[in-house]
Scaffold this motif. Structure first.
Motif, PDB file in Angstrom:
ATOM      1  N   ARG A  75      -3.937   1.339   0.956  1.00 30.33           N
ATOM      2  CA  ARG A  75      -2.701   0.754   0.438  1.00 30.33           C
ATOM      3  C   ARG A  75      -1.575   1.800   0.574  1.00 30.33           C
ATOM      4  O   ARG A  75      -0.471   1.488   0.985  1.00 30.33           O
ATOM      5  CB  ARG A  75      -2.906   0.356  -1.034  1.00 30.33           C
ATOM      6  CG  ARG A  75      -1.778  -0.461  -1.631  1.00 30.33           C
ATOM      7  CD  ARG A  75      -2.036  -0.776  -3.103  1.00 30.33           C
ATOM      8  NE  ARG A  75      -2.094   0.433  -3.915  1.00 30.33           N
ATOM      9  CZ  ARG A  75      -1.015   1.072  -4.410  1.00 30.33           C
ATOM     10  NH1 ARG A  75       0.185   0.577  -4.218  1.00 30.33           N
ATOM     11  NH2 ARG A  75      -1.151   2.172  -5.126  1.00 30.33           N
ATOM     12  N   ILE A  76      -1.898   3.047   0.274  1.00 30.43           N
ATOM     13  CA  ILE A  76      -0.907   4.130   0.379  1.00 30.43           C
ATOM     14  C   ILE A  76      -0.523   4.364   1.851  1.00 30.43           C
ATOM     15  O   ILE A  76       0.650   4.500   2.184  1.00 30.43           O
ATOM     16  CB  ILE A  76      -1.441   5.423  -0.288  1.00 30.43           C
ATOM     17  CG1 ILE A  76      -1.587   5.197  -1.793  1.00 30.43           C
ATOM     18  CG2 ILE A  76      -0.516   6.615  -0.001  1.00 30.43           C
ATOM     19  CD1 ILE A  76      -2.353   6.291  -2.541  1.00 30.43           C
ATOM     20  N   VAL A  77      -1.518   4.362   2.736  1.00 31.71           N
ATOM     21  CA  VAL A  77      -1.244   4.534   4.171  1.00 31.71           C
ATOM     22  C   VAL A  77      -0.337   3.405   4.662  1.00 31.71           C
ATOM     23  O   VAL A  77       0.680   3.643   5.328  1.00 31.71           O
ATOM     24  CB  VAL A  77      -2.571   4.562   4.988  1.00 31.71           C
ATOM     25  CG1 VAL A  77      -2.297   4.488   6.488  1.00 31.71           C
ATOM     26  CG2 VAL A  77      -3.384   5.810   4.656  1.00 31.71           C
ATOM     27  N   ASN A  78      -0.693   2.194   4.314  1.00 35.60           N
ATOM     28  CA  ASN A  78       0.063   1.024   4.762  1.00 35.60           C
ATOM     29  C   ASN A  78       1.498   1.051   4.258  1.00 35.60           C
ATOM     30  O   ASN A  78       2.450   0.799   5.007  1.00 35.60           O
ATOM     31  CB  ASN A  78      -0.659  -0.247   4.294  1.00 35.60           C
ATOM     32  CG  ASN A  78       0.030  -1.492   4.787  1.00 35.60           C
ATOM     33  OD1 ASN A  78       0.286  -1.649   5.979  1.00 35.60           O
ATOM     34  ND2 ASN A  78       0.365  -2.383   3.872  1.00 35.60           N
ATOM     35  N   LYS A  79       1.656   1.371   2.994  1.00 37.64           N
ATOM     36  CA  LYS A  79       2.980   1.411   2.390  1.00 37.64           C
ATOM     37  C   LYS A  79       3.854   2.489   3.037  1.00 37.64           C
ATOM     38  O   LYS A  79       5.025   2.274   3.316  1.00 37.64           O
ATOM     39  CB  LYS A  79       2.821   1.691   0.889  1.00 37.64           C
ATOM     40  CG  LYS A  79       3.938   1.118   0.071  1.00 37.64           C
ATOM     41  CD  LYS A  79       3.546   1.063  -1.372  1.00 37.64           C
ATOM     42  CE  LYS A  79       3.421  -0.366  -1.840  1.00 37.64           C
ATOM     43  NZ  LYS A  79       3.268  -0.441  -3.308  1.00 37.64           N
ATOM     44  N   THR A  80       3.254   3.644   3.283  1.00 37.45           N
ATOM     45  CA  THR A  80       3.993   4.750   3.908  1.00 37.45           C
ATOM     46  C   THR A  80       4.492   4.328   5.291  1.00 37.45           C
ATOM     47  O   THR A  80       5.673   4.499   5.624  1.00 37.45           O
ATOM     48  CB  THR A  80       3.083   6.002   4.019  1.00 37.45           C
ATOM     49  OG1 THR A  80       2.575   6.296   2.717  1.00 37.45           O
ATOM     50  CG2 THR A  80       3.834   7.202   4.552  1.00 37.45           C
ATOM     51  N   ILE A  81       3.595   3.752   6.074  1.00 38.46           N
ATOM     52  CA  ILE A  81       3.962   3.316   7.427  1.00 38.46           C
ATOM     53  C   ILE A  81       5.062   2.254   7.365  1.00 38.46           C
ATOM     54  O   ILE A  81       6.022   2.286   8.136  1.00 38.46           O
ATOM     55  CB  ILE A  81       2.713   2.802   8.179  1.00 38.46           C
ATOM     56  CG1 ILE A  81       1.824   4.000   8.550  1.00 38.46           C
ATOM     57  CG2 ILE A  81       3.093   1.980   9.412  1.00 38.46           C
ATOM     58  CD1 ILE A  81       0.513   3.643   9.218  1.00 38.46           C
ATOM     59  N   LYS A  82       4.910   1.323   6.437  1.00 43.80           N
ATOM     60  CA  LYS A  82       5.893   0.246   6.282  1.00 43.80           C
ATOM     61  C   LYS A  82       7.285   0.806   6.001  1.00 43.80           C
ATOM     62  O   LYS A  82       8.271   0.380   6.593  1.00 43.80           O
ATOM     63  CB  LYS A  82       5.467  -0.636   5.108  1.00 43.80           C
ATOM     64  CG  LYS A  82       5.247  -2.073   5.470  1.00 43.80           C
ATOM     65  CD  LYS A  82       4.781  -2.811   4.250  1.00 43.80           C
ATOM     66  CE  LYS A  82       4.767  -4.279   4.518  1.00 43.80           C
ATOM     67  NZ  LYS A  82       4.058  -4.984   3.440  1.00 43.80           N
ATOM     68  N   ILE A  83       7.352   1.769   5.090  1.00 43.97           N
ATOM     69  CA  ILE A  83       8.643   2.373   4.728  1.00 43.97           C
ATOM     70  C   ILE A  83       9.231   3.119   5.937  1.00 43.97           C
ATOM     71  O   ILE A  83      10.414   2.990   6.243  1.00 43.97           O
ATOM     72  CB  ILE A  83       8.493   3.323   3.511  1.00 43.97           C
ATOM     73  CG1 ILE A  83       8.092   2.530   2.260  1.00 43.97           C
ATOM     74  CG2 ILE A  83       9.794   4.094   3.252  1.00 43.97           C
ATOM     75  CD1 ILE A  83       7.638   3.385   1.076  1.00 43.97           C
ATOM     76  N   LEU A  84       8.396   3.864   6.642  1.00 41.89           N
ATOM     77  CA  LEU A  84       8.877   4.621   7.806  1.00 41.89           C
ATOM     78  C   LEU A  84       9.388   3.670   8.890  1.00 41.89           C
ATOM     79  O   LEU A  84      10.397   3.915   9.536  1.00 41.89           O
ATOM     80  CB  LEU A  84       7.769   5.531   8.355  1.00 41.89           C
ATOM     81  CG  LEU A  84       7.329   6.663   7.415  1.00 41.89           C
ATOM     82  CD1 LEU A  84       6.089   7.353   7.966  1.00 41.89           C
ATOM     83  CD2 LEU A  84       8.446   7.675   7.184  1.00 41.89           C
ATOM     84  N   ARG A  85       8.677   2.566   9.051  1.00 42.37           N
ATOM     85  CA  ARG A  85       9.078   1.590  10.075  1.00 42.37           C
ATOM     86  C   ARG A  85      10.380   0.888   9.681  1.00 42.37           C
ATOM     87  O   ARG A  85      11.298   0.773  10.478  1.00 42.37           O
ATOM     88  CB  ARG A  85       7.939   0.581  10.254  1.00 42.37           C
ATOM     89  CG  ARG A  85       8.042  -0.211  11.524  1.00 42.37           C
ATOM     90  CD  ARG A  85       6.829  -1.103  11.691  1.00 42.37           C
ATOM     91  NE  ARG A  85       5.703  -0.396  12.267  1.00 42.37           N
ATOM     92  CZ  ARG A  85       4.421  -0.637  11.962  1.00 42.37           C
ATOM     93  NH1 ARG A  85       4.095  -1.546  11.065  1.00 42.37           N
ATOM     94  NH2 ARG A  85       3.467   0.038  12.552  1.00 42.37           N
ATOM     95  N   LEU A  86      10.467   0.448   8.427  1.00 44.10           N
ATOM     96  CA  LEU A  86      11.666  -0.262   7.950  1.00 44.10           C
ATOM     97  C   LEU A  86      12.911   0.625   8.013  1.00 44.10           C
ATOM     98  O   LEU A  86      14.024   0.131   8.185  1.00 44.10           O
ATOM     99  CB  LEU A  86      11.469  -0.748   6.509  1.00 44.10           C
ATOM    100  CG  LEU A  86      10.660  -2.024   6.352  1.00 44.10           C
ATOM    101  CD1 LEU A  86      10.330  -2.265   4.883  1.00 44.10           C
ATOM    102  CD2 LEU A  86      11.413  -3.224   6.930  1.00 44.10           C
ATOM    103  N   ASN A  87      12.716   1.926   7.879  1.00 44.12           N
ATOM    104  CA  ASN A  87      13.849   2.851   7.921  1.00 44.12           C
ATOM    105  C   ASN A  87      14.091   3.430   9.313  1.00 44.12           C
ATOM    106  O   ASN A  87      14.827   4.406   9.472  1.00 44.12           O
ATOM    107  CB  ASN A  87      13.643   3.970   6.898  1.00 44.12           C
ATOM    108  CG  ASN A  87      13.902   3.488   5.483  1.00 44.12           C
ATOM    109  OD1 ASN A  87      15.041   3.414   5.044  1.00 44.12           O
ATOM    110  ND2 ASN A  87      12.843   3.111   4.784  1.00 44.12           N
TER     111      ASN A  87
END
Ligand code: ZN
Length: 159
Positions: A75-87
C-alpha cells in the motif's frame, strides 16, 4: 556512510535500525512513517524520486512480515508511486526487493528516467552503473533542492 548530499553520516550497527531510531537524518527529512514502516529518499543516491521503504522491525526477508504487513508495505509502495506520477516526477518505476544477507530488508522504489536509458540502455542490467553515475554527476545543490521538494510532496500528500 556518505549521504546523497555528500555529507558524512555516523551510526553504529544496522543502518536501517539506526535510521528508524533517528540516530541520523537526511537533509530532506523523512517522507512518511507509521508504527511499522518508514519511507524515505534513498540515503546515498541523489536520484530524484528514489524511495526506500523499510519495516521498523529488523528482519532480512520479505516473508518475515506478517500478512497484514505485506499488504501494508505494498500500500505504501503504491501510494508513493501514485503521488510521484500525479506530480509528474516520474511515470515508470522498478520496484526491487532486497534480501541481502545481514542486511535489513527494504524495498527500492526506483524511478525509470529517460536519462538512465540513454546512459546504459537496459536499466535492469546496469543498475550499478546508474548508481555510480548518480553519485558522481548528480551531486548538485539544484538536485538536492528538488529531492527535498519531492520529499515534501510525499509528506503533504501521503494520507
Ligand atoms: Zn535493522
Amino acid at each position: 556512510m556518505i549521504n546523497y548530499a555528500n555529507e558524512i553520516v555516523n551510526f553504529k550497527g544496522c543502518p536501517s535500525c539506526a535510521y528508524v531510531k533517528k540516530e541520523f537524518v537526511l537533509p530532506c527529512g523523512l517522507a512518511y512513517e507509521n508504527d511499522r514502516f518508514i519511507l524515505s529518499q534513498d540515503w546515498e543516491l541523489p536520484i530524484k524520486g528514489f524511495f526506500i521503504v523499510s519495516p521498523k522491525r529488523h528482519m532480512e526477508t520479505f516473508s518475515e512480515l506478517t500478512e497484514e504487513e505485506r499488504i501494508e508495505i505494498f500500500r505504501i509502495v503504491n501510494k508513493t508511486i501514485k503521488i510521484l506520477r500525479l506530480n509528474n516526477i516520474c511515470d515508470r518505476f522498478n520496484v526491487i526487493f532486497e534480501e541481502k544477507t545481514n542486511t535489513h530488508f527494504h524495498i527500492w522504489i526506483m524511478p525509470r528516467y529517460q536519462w538512465m536509458e540513454e546512459l546504459v540502455g537496459n536499466i535492469r542490467d546496469n543498475i550499478g552503473k546508474i548508481f555510480e553515475y548518480a553519485k558522481i554527476n548528480l551531486r548538485t545543490s539544484e538536485n538536492y533542492k528538488q529531492i527535498k521538494e519531492i520529499t515534501n510532496i510525499i509528506k503533504r500528500e501521503f494520507i
